[in-house]
Design an enzyme around this catalytic site. Structure first.
Site, PDB file in Angstrom:
ATOM      1  N   GLY A  21      12.013   1.055   9.635  1.00  0.00           N
ATOM      2  CA  GLY A  21      11.134   0.008   9.101  1.00  0.00           C
ATOM      3  C   GLY A  21      11.905  -1.123   8.441  1.00  0.00           C
ATOM      4  O   GLY A  21      11.432  -1.725   7.481  1.00  0.00           O
ATOM      5  N   GLY A  24      10.212  -4.550   7.652  1.00  0.00           N
ATOM      6  CA  GLY A  24       9.074  -4.642   6.739  1.00  0.00           C
ATOM      7  C   GLY A  24       9.508  -5.105   5.353  1.00  0.00           C
ATOM      8  O   GLY A  24      10.689  -5.300   5.095  1.00  0.00           O
ATOM      9  N   SER A 118       3.322   6.458  -1.793  1.00  0.00           N
ATOM     10  CA  SER A 118       2.523   5.394  -2.414  1.00  0.00           C
ATOM     11  C   SER A 118       1.784   5.965  -3.613  1.00  0.00           C
ATOM     12  O   SER A 118       1.467   7.156  -3.641  1.00  0.00           O
ATOM     13  CB  SER A 118       1.510   4.897  -1.389  1.00  0.00           C
ATOM     14  OG  SER A 118       0.446   4.238  -2.029  1.00  0.00           O
ATOM     15  N   SER A 119       1.443   5.091  -4.566  1.00  0.00           N
ATOM     16  CA  SER A 119       0.683   5.560  -5.734  1.00  0.00           C
ATOM     17  C   SER A 119      -0.749   5.931  -5.361  1.00  0.00           C
ATOM     18  O   SER A 119      -1.438   6.576  -6.158  1.00  0.00           O
ATOM     19  CB  SER A 119       0.695   4.510  -6.840  1.00  0.00           C
ATOM     20  OG  SER A 119       0.138   3.299  -6.391  1.00  0.00           O
ATOM     21  N   CYS A 120      -1.207   5.556  -4.158  1.00  0.00           N
ATOM     22  CA  CYS A 120      -2.583   5.906  -3.785  1.00  0.00           C
ATOM     23  C   CYS A 120      -2.732   7.373  -3.389  1.00  0.00           C
ATOM     24  O   CYS A 120      -3.836   7.822  -3.109  1.00  0.00           O
ATOM     25  CB  CYS A 120      -3.097   4.993  -2.684  1.00  0.00           C
ATOM     26  SG  CYS A 120      -2.378   5.354  -1.087  1.00  0.00           S
ATOM     27  N   TYR A 147      -4.884   6.831   4.544  1.00  0.00           N
ATOM     28  CA  TYR A 147      -3.461   6.528   4.309  1.00  0.00           C
ATOM     29  C   TYR A 147      -2.872   7.541   3.318  1.00  0.00           C
ATOM     30  O   TYR A 147      -1.762   8.053   3.518  1.00  0.00           O
ATOM     31  CB  TYR A 147      -3.358   5.106   3.766  1.00  0.00           C
ATOM     32  CG  TYR A 147      -1.968   4.650   3.442  1.00  0.00           C
ATOM     33  CD1 TYR A 147      -1.070   4.320   4.451  1.00  0.00           C
ATOM     34  CD2 TYR A 147      -1.533   4.520   2.114  1.00  0.00           C
ATOM     35  CE1 TYR A 147       0.212   3.884   4.152  1.00  0.00           C
ATOM     36  CE2 TYR A 147      -0.264   4.080   1.807  1.00  0.00           C
ATOM     37  CZ  TYR A 147       0.608   3.765   2.830  1.00  0.00           C
ATOM     38  OH  TYR A 147       1.871   3.339   2.534  1.00  0.00           O
ATOM     39  N   LYS A 151       0.290  10.158   3.745  1.00  0.00           N
ATOM     40  CA  LYS A 151       1.469  10.156   2.861  1.00  0.00           C
ATOM     41  C   LYS A 151       1.655  11.512   2.184  1.00  0.00           C
ATOM     42  O   LYS A 151       2.793  11.977   2.009  1.00  0.00           O
ATOM     43  CB  LYS A 151       1.335   9.033   1.820  1.00  0.00           C
ATOM     44  CG  LYS A 151       1.570   7.650   2.405  1.00  0.00           C
ATOM     45  CD  LYS A 151       3.012   7.513   2.860  1.00  0.00           C
ATOM     46  CE  LYS A 151       3.341   6.177   3.464  1.00  0.00           C
ATOM     47  NZ  LYS A 151       4.699   6.134   4.038  1.00  0.00           N
ATOM     48  N   PRO A 174       6.262   4.719  -4.791  1.00  0.00           N
ATOM     49  CA  PRO A 174       6.241   3.403  -5.442  1.00  0.00           C
ATOM     50  C   PRO A 174       4.818   2.954  -5.773  1.00  0.00           C
ATOM     51  O   PRO A 174       3.871   3.287  -5.072  1.00  0.00           O
ATOM     52  CB  PRO A 174       6.836   2.462  -4.388  1.00  0.00           C
ATOM     53  CG  PRO A 174       7.251   3.301  -3.241  1.00  0.00           C
ATOM     54  CD  PRO A 174       6.559   4.621  -3.367  1.00  0.00           C
ATOM     55  N   ASN A 176       2.186  -0.489  -6.538  1.00  0.00           N
ATOM     56  CA  ASN A 176       1.898  -1.657  -5.686  1.00  0.00           C
ATOM     57  C   ASN A 176       3.106  -2.592  -5.691  1.00  0.00           C
ATOM     58  O   ASN A 176       3.569  -3.010  -6.753  1.00  0.00           O
ATOM     59  CB  ASN A 176       0.685  -2.429  -6.223  1.00  0.00           C
ATOM     60  CG  ASN A 176      -0.612  -1.640  -6.089  1.00  0.00           C
ATOM     61  OD1 ASN A 176      -0.610  -0.421  -6.214  1.00  0.00           O
ATOM     62  ND2 ASN A 176      -1.691  -2.327  -5.822  1.00  0.00           N
ATOM     63  N   HIS A 190      -2.353  -7.043   0.717  1.00  0.00           N
ATOM     64  CA  HIS A 190      -2.666  -6.562  -0.628  1.00  0.00           C
ATOM     65  C   HIS A 190      -2.999  -7.756  -1.524  1.00  0.00           C
ATOM     66  O   HIS A 190      -2.805  -8.916  -1.147  1.00  0.00           O
ATOM     67  CB  HIS A 190      -1.484  -5.772  -1.200  1.00  0.00           C
ATOM     68  CG  HIS A 190      -1.366  -4.402  -0.616  1.00  0.00           C
ATOM     69  ND1 HIS A 190      -0.504  -4.110   0.424  1.00  0.00           N
ATOM     70  CD2 HIS A 190      -2.020  -3.251  -0.897  1.00  0.00           C
ATOM     71  CE1 HIS A 190      -0.637  -2.826   0.736  1.00  0.00           C
ATOM     72  NE2 HIS A 190      -1.550  -2.282  -0.043  1.00  0.00           N
TER      73      HIS A 190
HETATM   74  P1  GDP Z   1      -5.542  -1.311  -3.627  1.00  0.00           P
HETATM   75  O1  GDP Z   1      -4.548  -1.426  -4.730  1.00  0.00           O
HETATM   76  O2  GDP Z   1      -5.288  -0.180  -2.696  1.00  0.00           O
HETATM   77  O3  GDP Z   1      -6.968  -1.294  -4.146  1.00  0.00           O
HETATM   78  O4  GDP Z   1      -5.399  -2.571  -2.652  1.00  0.00           O
HETATM   79  P2  GDP Z   1      -5.389  -4.172  -2.814  1.00  0.00           P
HETATM   80  O5  GDP Z   1      -4.068  -4.641  -3.301  1.00  0.00           O
HETATM   81  O6  GDP Z   1      -5.853  -4.713  -1.485  1.00  0.00           O
HETATM   82  O7  GDP Z   1      -6.538  -4.534  -3.869  1.00  0.00           O
HETATM   83  C1  GDP Z   1      -6.373  -4.395  -5.247  1.00  0.00           C
HETATM   84  C2  GDP Z   1      -7.578  -4.968  -5.997  1.00  0.00           C
HETATM   85  O8  GDP Z   1      -7.561  -6.406  -5.862  1.00  0.00           O
HETATM   86  C3  GDP Z   1      -8.942  -4.518  -5.496  1.00  0.00           C
HETATM   87  O9  GDP Z   1      -9.752  -4.295  -6.636  1.00  0.00           O
HETATM   88  C4  GDP Z   1      -9.442  -5.732  -4.710  1.00  0.00           C
HETATM   89  O10 GDP Z   1     -10.853  -5.812  -4.653  1.00  0.00           O
HETATM   90  C5  GDP Z   1      -8.863  -6.859  -5.552  1.00  0.00           C
HETATM   91  N1  GDP Z   1      -8.770  -8.158  -4.876  1.00  0.00           N
HETATM   92  C6  GDP Z   1      -9.222  -9.352  -5.373  1.00  0.00           C
HETATM   93  N2  GDP Z   1      -9.051 -10.327  -4.504  1.00  0.00           N
HETATM   94  C7  GDP Z   1      -8.436  -9.781  -3.414  1.00  0.00           C
HETATM   95  C8  GDP Z   1      -7.989 -10.322  -2.173  1.00  0.00           C
HETATM   96  O11 GDP Z   1      -8.137 -11.509  -1.877  1.00  0.00           O
HETATM   97  N3  GDP Z   1      -7.378  -9.469  -1.305  1.00  0.00           N
HETATM   98  C9  GDP Z   1      -7.192  -8.133  -1.615  1.00  0.00           C
HETATM   99  N4  GDP Z   1      -6.557  -7.353  -0.730  1.00  0.00           N
HETATM  100  N5  GDP Z   1      -7.632  -7.584  -2.772  1.00  0.00           N
HETATM  101  C10 GDP Z   1      -8.254  -8.401  -3.651  1.00  0.00           C
END
Ligand code: GDP
Length: 320
Positions: A21, A24, A118-120, A147, A151, A174, A176, A190
């Site tokens: 990867g 990436g 991932s932390s998820c 996902y 993981k 890790p 985010n 993200h």
């Molecule tokens: P998560 O950490 O797995 O939930 O993934 P994300 O990074 O995609 O989203 C994090 C948080 O940001 C969530 O609560 C989303 O609803 C919020 N969020 C707000 N605006 C946005 C956007 O434009 N894109 C994404 N991906 N998330 C957003």
């Protein structure tokens, strides 16, 4: 040679290292970090050269190259929408590529493998900050459970290789991440990359509004990918346990605070509107990083600086 790596627990600058990867965000940061630390024997294969989902191709590659060290930074990743919309692909693609790489690494004598999770993987309502021991103690956040299950399977496979064969396969989780080579596609990215792009486009189009998903209430922890790469090198040198280890900065902010910071860096001063038809996801996922800190590692890039650097990269590489 691979046995020597495992026994001495010291990486040699000449070790053959396969970064799965490497194009990436995480793999490219790890590649940069390895190169600047003087590791020169890096194996890289683009997706066109080696499809990691093809078990025969992966097996042939490992049999021929026999890397001493394997860094698994290849994954199908995405933000909350992509994960929610495509659970089949997030589960099957990740299971395939990680199983192929981990098993071929073992069969061909890799002395060490670093699996990135991932932390998820942690339960939706895990205690905060989340200790490594929270794994598999409760139900997952549904928007990214496919996902997360892939993981978790990767972590368990590394631990199984350790238990059954004594393999030095370690797993880092890790938080985010963000930084250069992030995905800036608004549907699949993200939050940090998405909001950087939205703020930039709102500024350049002189729009009065910027649409943010969800309520703004969820809290997230953000780590610059160069800090993550530094932690990965640290763990490759110093960590030999099959137990997972968190990689984060130990601080989180609300999405509302994040968007304010991004607007300030980008220079957008219009209104924010909130699309509450979009999911919030997990309310909070702050990692407990005391284990990694206790080993002597800490991050260097403050969030504001990291956003400035990432915006600069976006302007040079993505923005038209
Ligand atoms: P998560 O950490 O797995 O939930 O993934 P994300 O990074 O995609 O989203 C994090 C948080 O940001 C969530 O609560 C989303 O609803 C919020 N969020 C707000 N605006 C946005 C956007 O434009 N894109 C994404 N991906 N998330 C957003």
């Amino acid at each position: 040679m691979s046995r020597l790596v495992a026994l001495t627990n010291r990486m040699q600058k000449t070790d053959k290292i396969f970064v799965a990867g490497h194009n990436g965000m995480v793999g490219s940061a790890i590649t940069r970090a390895l190169q600047s630390a003087g590791f020169s024997n890096l194996l890289k294969r683009s997706r066109a050269e080696l499809d990691l989902a093809d078990s025969r191709a992966v097996s042939d590659f490992f049999r021929k190259e026999k890397p001493h060290i394997v860094i698994f930074a290849a994954a199908k990743v995405g933000g909350i929408k992509a994960n929610n919309d495509f659970p089949v692909e997030f589960l099957t693609d990740n299971l395939r590529i990680q199983t192929n790489v981990i098993s071929s690494a073992h069969e061909n004598g890799a002395g060490k493998l670093l699996f990135l999770g991932s932390s998820c993987i942690y339960p939706k309502y895990a205690p905060q900050p989340i200790p490594e021991t929270a794994l598999l103690t409760g139900p997952l956040e549904p928007t990214n459970d496919a996902y997360a299950i892939a993981k978790i399977a990767g972590v368990k496979l590394c631990q199984a290789y350790h238990r059954e064969y004594g393999a030095n396969f370690i797993s880092a989780m890790p938080t985010n991440l963000y930084g250069p080579n992030d995905n800036f596609d608004l549907e699949t990215s993200h939050v940090l990359a998405a909001l950087l792009r939205k703020a930039h486009e709102a500024k350049t189009k002189r729009a009065r509004e910027l649409m943010v998903w969800g309520t703004g209430e969820p809290r997230r922890e953000f780590l610059h990918v160069d800090d993550c790469a530094s932690a990965c090198l640290f763990l490759l040198e110093k960590y030999d346990s099959p137990e997972i280890i968190n990689v984060g900065c130990g601080e989180d902010i609300t999405i509302r605070e994040l968007v304010a910071l991004i607007c300030e860096v980008v220079g957008f001063d219009g209104e924010l509107t909130w699309d509450t038809t979009r999911p919030d996801g997990t309310p909070r996922k702050l990692l407990d990083v005391s284990k990694l800190r206790g080993l002597g590692w800490q991050p260097r890039i403050a969030l504001r600086d990291g956003i400035v650097r990432t915006y600069d990269w976006f302007l040079k590489n993505i923005a038209q």
